[in-house]
Scaffold this motif. Structure first.
Motif, PDB file in Angstrom:
ATOM      1  N   LEU A 353     -38.566  -7.529  11.712  1.00 58.83           N
ATOM      2  CA  LEU A 353     -37.324  -6.922  11.258  1.00 58.83           C
ATOM      3  C   LEU A 353     -37.475  -6.343   9.850  1.00 58.83           C
ATOM      4  N   SER A 354     -38.266  -7.014   9.004  1.00 58.77           N
ATOM      5  CA  SER A 354     -38.525  -6.480   7.665  1.00 58.77           C
ATOM      6  C   SER A 354     -39.218  -5.132   7.743  1.00 58.77           C
ATOM      7  N   THR A 355     -40.163  -4.997   8.672  1.00 60.44           N
ATOM      8  CA  THR A 355     -40.853  -3.716   8.829  1.00 60.44           C
ATOM      9  C   THR A 355     -39.887  -2.634   9.293  1.00 60.44           C
ATOM     10  N   TYR A 356     -38.994  -3.001  10.213  1.00 62.47           N
ATOM     11  CA  TYR A 356     -38.006  -2.029  10.705  1.00 62.47           C
ATOM     12  C   TYR A 356     -37.107  -1.554   9.565  1.00 62.47           C
ATOM     13  N   PHE A 357     -36.573  -2.498   8.796  1.00 59.85           N
ATOM     14  CA  PHE A 357     -35.704  -2.124   7.685  1.00 59.85           C
ATOM     15  C   PHE A 357     -36.482  -1.449   6.557  1.00 59.85           C
ATOM     16  N   LEU A 358     -37.756  -1.780   6.429  1.00 58.46           N
ATOM     17  CA  LEU A 358     -38.600  -1.094   5.448  1.00 58.46           C
ATOM     18  C   LEU A 358     -38.673   0.390   5.768  1.00 58.46           C
ATOM     19  N   SER A 359     -38.836   0.710   7.049  1.00 58.53           N
ATOM     20  CA  SER A 359     -38.855   2.105   7.466  1.00 58.53           C
ATOM     21  C   SER A 359     -37.516   2.767   7.174  1.00 58.53           C
ATOM     22  N   ALA A 360     -36.417   2.037   7.425  1.00 58.18           N
ATOM     23  CA  ALA A 360     -35.085   2.599   7.187  1.00 58.18           C
ATOM     24  C   ALA A 360     -34.875   2.920   5.714  1.00 58.18           C
ATOM     25  N   TYR A 361     -35.168   1.981   4.842  1.00 57.69           N
ATOM     26  CA  TYR A 361     -34.885   2.187   3.422  1.00 57.69           C
ATOM     27  C   TYR A 361     -35.892   3.122   2.763  1.00 57.69           C
ATOM     28  N   THR A 362     -37.089   3.208   3.315  1.00 54.78           N
ATOM     29  CA  THR A 362     -38.019   4.238   2.837  1.00 54.78           C
ATOM     30  C   THR A 362     -37.441   5.614   3.137  1.00 54.78           C
ATOM     31  N   GLY A 363     -36.791   5.719   4.294  1.00 51.33           N
ATOM     32  CA  GLY A 363     -36.109   6.970   4.620  1.00 51.33           C
ATOM     33  C   GLY A 363     -35.017   7.310   3.630  1.00 51.33           C
ATOM     34  N   THR A 364     -34.381   6.305   3.042  1.00 50.11           N
ATOM     35  CA  THR A 364     -33.362   6.555   2.026  1.00 50.11           C
ATOM     36  C   THR A 364     -33.972   7.035   0.722  1.00 50.11           C
ATOM     37  N   ILE A 365     -35.113   6.443   0.340  1.00 51.00           N
ATOM     38  CA  ILE A 365     -35.748   6.771  -0.941  1.00 51.00           C
ATOM     39  C   ILE A 365     -36.246   8.211  -0.982  1.00 51.00           C
ATOM     40  N   VAL A 366     -36.938   8.628   0.069  1.00 51.45           N
ATOM     41  CA  VAL A 366     -37.647   9.914   0.045  1.00 51.45           C
ATOM     42  C   VAL A 366     -36.719  11.093  -0.225  1.00 51.45           C
ATOM     43  N   PRO A 367     -35.637  11.298   0.540  1.00 56.39           N
ATOM     44  CA  PRO A 367     -34.793  12.469   0.261  1.00 56.39           C
ATOM     45  C   PRO A 367     -34.056  12.367  -1.062  1.00 56.39           C
ATOM     46  N   THR A 368     -33.709  11.135  -1.466  1.00 54.09           N
ATOM     47  CA  THR A 368     -32.981  10.964  -2.719  1.00 54.09           C
ATOM     48  C   THR A 368     -33.838  11.393  -3.903  1.00 54.09           C
ATOM     49  N   LEU A 369     -35.073  10.902  -3.955  1.00 52.98           N
ATOM     50  CA  LEU A 369     -35.980  11.292  -5.039  1.00 52.98           C
ATOM     51  C   LEU A 369     -36.351  12.767  -4.948  1.00 52.98           C
ATOM     52  N   ALA A 370     -36.623  13.227  -3.727  1.00 55.99           N
ATOM     53  CA  ALA A 370     -37.015  14.629  -3.552  1.00 55.99           C
ATOM     54  C   ALA A 370     -35.894  15.565  -4.002  1.00 55.99           C
ATOM     55  N   LEU A 371     -34.659  15.213  -3.662  1.00 57.19           N
ATOM     56  CA  LEU A 371     -33.532  16.052  -4.062  1.00 57.19           C
ATOM     57  C   LEU A 371     -33.403  16.093  -5.579  1.00 57.19           C
ATOM     58  N   GLY A 372     -33.584  14.936  -6.229  1.00 52.70           N
ATOM     59  CA  GLY A 372     -33.511  14.904  -7.683  1.00 52.70           C
ATOM     60  C   GLY A 372     -34.588  15.749  -8.341  1.00 52.70           C
ATOM     61  N   LEU A 373     -35.798  15.714  -7.784  1.00 50.82           N
ATOM     62  CA  LEU A 373     -36.896  16.494  -8.352  1.00 50.82           C
ATOM     63  C   LEU A 373     -36.731  17.984  -8.069  1.00 50.82           C
ATOM     64  N   LEU A 374     -36.358  18.327  -6.836  1.00 50.09           N
ATOM     65  CA  LEU A 374     -36.202  19.741  -6.481  1.00 50.09           C
ATOM     66  C   LEU A 374     -35.056  20.387  -7.238  1.00 50.09           C
ATOM     67  N   ASP A 375     -34.018  19.601  -7.526  1.00 47.27           N
ATOM     68  CA  ASP A 375     -32.867  20.128  -8.266  1.00 47.27           C
ATOM     69  C   ASP A 375     -33.252  20.627  -9.655  1.00 47.27           C
ATOM     70  N   GLN A 376     -34.383  20.125 -10.178  1.00 44.46           N
ATOM     71  CA  GLN A 376     -34.796  20.535 -11.516  1.00 44.46           C
ATOM     72  C   GLN A 376     -35.398  21.943 -11.528  1.00 44.46           C
ATOM     73  N   THR A 377     -35.818  22.420 -10.361  1.00 43.19           N
ATOM     74  CA  THR A 377     -36.543  23.701 -10.312  1.00 43.19           C
ATOM     75  C   THR A 377     -35.894  24.756  -9.430  1.00 43.19           C
ATOM     76  N   ILE A 378     -35.163  24.331  -8.380  1.00 45.92           N
ATOM     77  CA  ILE A 378     -34.567  25.317  -7.474  1.00 45.92           C
ATOM     78  C   ILE A 378     -33.103  24.993  -7.240  1.00 45.92           C
ATOM     79  N   ASN A 379     -32.408  25.930  -6.616  1.00 40.83           N
ATOM     80  CA  ASN A 379     -30.993  25.758  -6.297  1.00 40.83           C
ATOM     81  C   ASN A 379     -30.783  24.552  -5.378  1.00 40.83           C
TER      82      ASN A 379
END
Length: 408
Positions: A353-379
């Motif tokens: 179950l930890s592995t399953y939720f690890l996959s879920a919360y990794t999915g939360t991290i990736v777009p959140t960080l990516a959006l913050g970084l991309l916002d610095q350079t593009i619309n």
């Protein structure tokens, strides 16, 4: 076959407890599970107050979102699997105490550092409780009520997440102190929650001395089971990526683009995603939950419609996308929990179950960080479109992989 083997092993691995006490423990764990998850989303509508008070911008907000998810991931890799050895109850109690400590930090936060520490500690508590409570619910329900355990677990998770943003928005808009009152109320609520965990029956015997270490993500040994689990993990990664994208975008989109400054409305819009996910899990026909295409279809349609809402600055379109995506997230999560509970070795249930939720919360991290970084350079619209296309591609990759037929 899997259920029969699991039942035999569970009888050896789980202590016998009185039936009434076991049923009471089941509902106590479910109630505390919902409360802990509620605490995980309380801060989301409050960044509009903290940002001007502490002097930070959109990137720091993104960082605070990501720190919560990082704390959750660390908990799932290091602490949550300990309950397979030390027992469910000690880890559940420790997670409630972590939630209380995090709440206390929110109450005294006057700078970004304290805010980050509070959010990280909140993530630790949430991660430990998520995997441990899901395992405990499966054991307290028993093999004959596995479907009930899966349903209640997903309801507690999604229901708590949705109620958190709604409650915080209401307290912030109509309460005397927008950034403190809701945390005082929540802290008081954690007291009976801790007592409820203390009286809950322990389901793991014999208990062993825990060994603290960073665990490699666990997957089933059999090839067919491994394939089924990885498909479920990929699906929940994409679903939670959509969840992270919504949670990151909604407050700023409503405030800056649509000039919606009512915090209760902002909290309700974010909460709507999780509430619809909850309704989908409870009310959807079984064929929607077990089928390969309904969940991905709702998820992809939701992403497409909310992207149109972003580009056209249309709140009704954005809300429609929220409804569709919420249904997709709920169906995906419910099916994944069921598959994971079915495939897990009862002696190492929290591990899988930890592995399953690890996959879920990794999915939360990736777009959140990516959006913050991309916002610095593009619309922001372009950045969101890039992430949306990536999520859709990941969803298609998971659903188009060849099924093994081991699970339904």
């Amino acid at each position: 076959m899997i259920d029969n083997v699991a039942s035999d092993v569970r009888q050896q691995a789980v202590s016998p407890v009185d039936g009434r006490r076991q049923r009471t423990g089941f509902w106590l764990v479910a109630a505390v599970y919902m409360l802990v998850m509620l605490g995980g989303t309380l801060p989301i509508p409050l960044y509009a107050f903290w940002a001007p008070q502490m002097g930070f911008g959109p990137f720091t907000t993104t960082l605070v979102f990501a720190v919560y998810a990082l704390g959750t991931v660390l908990a799932l890799m290091v602490f949550a699997p300990l309950s397979d050895r030390a027992g469910r109850r000690p880890l559940l109690a420790a997670a409630v105490l972590a939630a209380a400590a995090s709440t206390a930090l929110f109450l005294v936060a006057h700078d970004v550092g304290t805010l980050l520490a509070a959010r990280f500690l909140c993530g630790l508590g949430t991660g430990v409780f998520t995997a441990t409570a899901t395992a405990a619910l499966g054991e307290l329900a028993g093999a004959e009520h596995a479907r009930r355990a899966s349903t209640v677990s997903t309801v507690a998770n999604m229901g708590g997440l949705g109620l958190g943003t709604i409650a915080a928005g209401l307290f912030a808009q109509y309460g005397a102190d927008p950034t403190h009152l809701v945390f005082w109320v929540y802290l008081v609520g954690l007291v009976p929650a801790f007592l409820a965990v203390v009286v809950t029956p322990e389901t793991v015997t014999p208990r062993q001395r825990p060994a603290l270490s960073v665990r490699r993500p666990t997957i089933p040994d059999r090839r067919t089971a491994r394939t089924d689990f990885l498909r479920a993990a990929t699906a929940v990664f994409a679903a939670f990526a959509v969840s992270g994208l919504f949670s990151s975008l909604v407050p700023s989109f409503l405030r800056e683009q649509l000039h919606v400054h009512n915090v209760a409305a902002v909290g309700a819009q974010v909460g709507l995603l999780f509430i619809v996910a909850l309704i989908a899990q409870v009310a959807a026909p079984e064929r929607w939950i077990s089928g390969r295409w309904p969940a991905p279809a709702f998820l992809i349609a939701g992403v497409a419609v909310f992207e149109i809402g972003l580009w056209t600055r249309s709140l009704p379109t954005f809300a429609a996308g929220t409804l569709l995506a919420g249904a997709g997230i709920g169906l995906t999560f419910r099916r994944g929990i069921g598959v994971t509970q079915q495939l897990a070795d009862p002696r190492r249930r929290a591990d899988l179950l930890s592995t399953y939720f690890l996959s879920a919360y990794t999915g939360t991290i990736v777009p959140t960080l990516a959006l913050g970084l991309l916002d610095q350079t593009i619309n922001q619209d372009v950045a969101t479109l890039i992430l949306a296309v990536t999520v859709v591609a990941t969803t298609f990759a998971g659903v188009l992989s060849r099924p093994t037929g081991a699970t339904t």
